[in-house]
Design an enzyme around this catalytic site. Structure first.
Site, PDB file in Angstrom:
ATOM      1  N   GLU A 144       6.539   3.485  24.467  1.00 52.12           N
ATOM      2  CA  GLU A 144       7.690   2.747  25.010  1.00 52.12           C
ATOM      3  C   GLU A 144       9.009   3.095  24.315  1.00 52.12           C
ATOM      4  OE1 GLU A 144       7.476   1.271  27.665  1.00 52.12           O
ATOM      5  OE2 GLU A 144       5.343   0.861  27.895  1.00 52.12           O
ATOM      6  N   GLY A 145       9.218   4.370  24.059  1.00 54.16           N
ATOM      7  CA  GLY A 145      10.439   4.813  23.399  1.00 54.16           C
ATOM      8  C   GLY A 145      10.195   5.055  21.929  1.00 54.16           C
TER       9      GLY A 145
END
Length: 604
Positions: A443-444
């Site tokens: 997620e990043g």
């Protein structure tokens, strides 16, 4: 069964620090009370105890396999998914109208902590919940009716199909295509990689939320749309129970991973036979904004997964240190006829254990702070809603990154606590060390979170988000200063806020001159500094509550030890972890540039 999380700590944070029941004053959460919150947590704990934790090693050692186009997973995965569906926990945060329990994210995050601490190799239902949430948020009534009920029941799996081989985290380079059809559907062609739970036999259908580019769409992120792409589509209009048509989504390969081996990470190919049908979710070219509206919840989930893994490792190390006798205390070395002492009595082992406790319980506190604010941003109105939203936005990079990056270090210290045994498969921390390493990437990545914090969040709304955060920390400082024992730590945290301001002022001229590469070149160090400060804030919060409890409740026995342990760990964090910001601040203010590519590039 050995402990893998502390229910007492969870109750302390939920009800003594964050006062979860206060959320029920908002109409959206008014159907609940402490009893319903505890029931949901107890239900998750039962599932974790019976269907997850006993199989943590089996799930790791029996990896998903792709044979004849079908992915098989451990049989307990299906039981776990169905149990979560039957308990209403997959859709616990969904509104009543959409088939959910309308529980706060604060409670859902606790459920995530428990299940991921029990067995993060069963990381399936959070993916389904996130995908279903996108459909309910942006889809038509037909799409919602066709997909969401079976997803929330645990019959169908949901995924986020974003990453492509040539693009990685650069979603502006997504190349999967979507060609409009006369009936309003789209033909999908392309490839996706690293799709968690992207195919398996524990669900009868896999529902992909997939980013693709409609033919002729603008370049970059502005041309990306979001589609519902099922593994099997319906023979009819999508509303009948006739989901038997192969939708030309091919499992090309399954990645064999360092950790989280119970969850298949798939390489998928769409449209090899020109028969992959996708259904547009929402408006064209809005795929990325839709995804980012869901991203905060997903990042809380990743942070809680990391915190859960690190928590399980800490409790394993704590139990081992209490039971493992070795050597004598340093002042008793001459008494060789004396029995060996448990290693928990050695100062360096206690340091490692206190580090793990400080990281894990500090991380959970930060994540629950973010989840509570997320709930207020959803349920409140006016200025309260806006301020909560801004606080969530600025906290999110730290809430995702600190638990994952420091969780890796924490589990490393769990392995070290075991010594040589920790490096073997005979004890659980070897697996947990492998499992947690992915969380700084999910997620990043940490670098992306850092650029988000320094490049966007610190200057958001003219710096209002940062100002609100400093005000909240200032309130805690003022409250702590009323206690003699806590007053020095309030002063230390106040000094840290001043140091952050100095660093930010030293960096801002680069942004003002348009030199964003220089401005953001050490953004990861700024994120690390901020992470330490906001977790110090959380520990001071916990210290205040524990100190007040000792002064007003006259706790005895285990309860007294619990509160004393909170204050002691708070002191450890301030004396051992907070000083690390000095080096970070020195580097961030240093004018020497060493990482930016120049005309005369040095060989690496």
């Amino acid at each position: 069964m050995s402990a893998y999380f502390s229910k007492r700590n969870l109750q302390f944070l939920l009800h003594e620090v964050f006062h979860a029941e206060d959320l029920t004053k908002y109409p959206y959460f008014s159907a609940h009370d402490r009893g319903t919150f505890d029931m949901a947590i107890d239900s998750a704990t039962h599932i974790a105890d019976t269907l997850m934790h006993p199989y943590v090693r089996e799930v790791d050692r029996n990896q998903p396999e792709l044979k004849n186009g079908q992915v098989t997973v451990h049989p307990k995965v299906k039981e776990y998914i169905r149990a979560m569906g039957e308990a209403g926990l997959i859709g616990a945060g969904f509104s009543f109208e959409k088939g959910g329990q309308q529980l706060p994210e604060l409670i859902n995050s606790c459920i995530g902590l428990i299940t991921m601490a029990a067995n993060n190799g069963m990381m399936y239902v959070g993916l389904t919940s996130g995908a279903a949430n996108l459909i309910t948020s942006f889809g038509s009534g037909e799409l919602i009716d066709a997909y969401v009920p079976n997803m929330l029941s645990g019959e169908w799996q949901g995924t986020m199909a974003l990453t492509e081989p040539q693009a990685g985290s650069s979603l502006s380079d997504v190349m999967t295509s979507a060609t409009p059809q006369p009936d309003g559907t789209y033909k999908i062609k392309g490839q996706k990689v690293f799709i968690s739970a992207g195919d398996h036999d524990a669900a009868s259908n896999i529902i992909h939320l997939m980013l693709a580019r409609i033919d002729g769409a603008p370049k970059g992120t502005k041309g990306i749309s979001l589609f519902v792409v099922p593994k099997y589509r319906s023979q009819t209009d999508g509303s009948a129970d006739t989901w038997t048509v192969n939708n030309d989504v091919t499992s090309t390969g399954v990645y064999h991973k360092m950790g989280q081996r119970g969850v298949p990470a798939m390489h998928l190919t769409m449209g090899e036979r020109d028969d992959c049908v996708g259904y547009l979710l929402g408006e064209p070219h809005q795929g990325l904004p839709y995804m980012f509206q869901m991203m905060n919840e997903a990042r809380i989930g990743v942070g809680m997964t990391a915190a859960g893994i690190a928590t399980a490792a800490y409790h394993a190390a704590l139990q081992y240190a209490r039971e493992r006798p070795q050597s004598r205390r340093l002042n008793e070395k001459n008494a060789l006829d004396a029995p060996q002492t448990p290693i928990i009595n050695h100062p360096d082992v206690r340091r490692m254990l206190l580090f793990q406790k400080a990281v894990t319980e500090g991380s959970v506190s930060l994540l629950l702070e973010a989840a509570r604010l997320f709930d207020i941003a959803h349920a409140a109105d006016g200025e309260e809603k806006e301020n909560a939203h801004l606080l969530v936005e600025i906290l999110m990079p730290m809430a995702k990154t600190y638990p994952s990056e420091m969780g890796v270090q924490s589990v490393s210290q769990s392995v070290q606590t075991f010594g040589g045994y920790g490096f073997t498969e005979d004890f659980p921390v070897e697996q947990l060390y492998r499992d947690i390493r992915i969380t700084p990437i999910y997620e990043g990545t940490t670098g992306i979170q850092a650029q988000d914090l320094l490049g966007r969040k610190m200057t958001m709304k003219g710096g209002k988000a940062a100002q609100l955060l400093m005000q909240e920390i200032g309130k805690t400082i003022a409250e702590a200063a009323a206690h003699d024992e806590l007053k020095p730590y309030a002063g230390m945290l106040k000094t840290e806020l001043g140091q952050i301001q100095e660093v930010f002022q030293a960096l801002m001229p680069h942004a003002g001159a348009g030199d964003y590469e220089r401005y953001l070149s050490d953004a990861t160090l700024f994120l690390e500094q901020m992470g330490i400060v906001v977790v110090a804030w959380q520990w001071l919060k916990q210290g205040i509550v524990a100190k007040q409890a000792m002064l007003t409740q006259n706790p005895q026995g285990d309860e007294l030890a619990f509160y004393e342990g909170k204050v002691h760990t708070m002191k450890f964090f301030f004396h051992y972890e907070v000083p690390k910001t000095l080096g970070l601040a020195a580097r961030l203010k240093d004018p020497e540039v060493l990482t930016i590519v120049s005309a005369k590039e040095l060989a690496l």
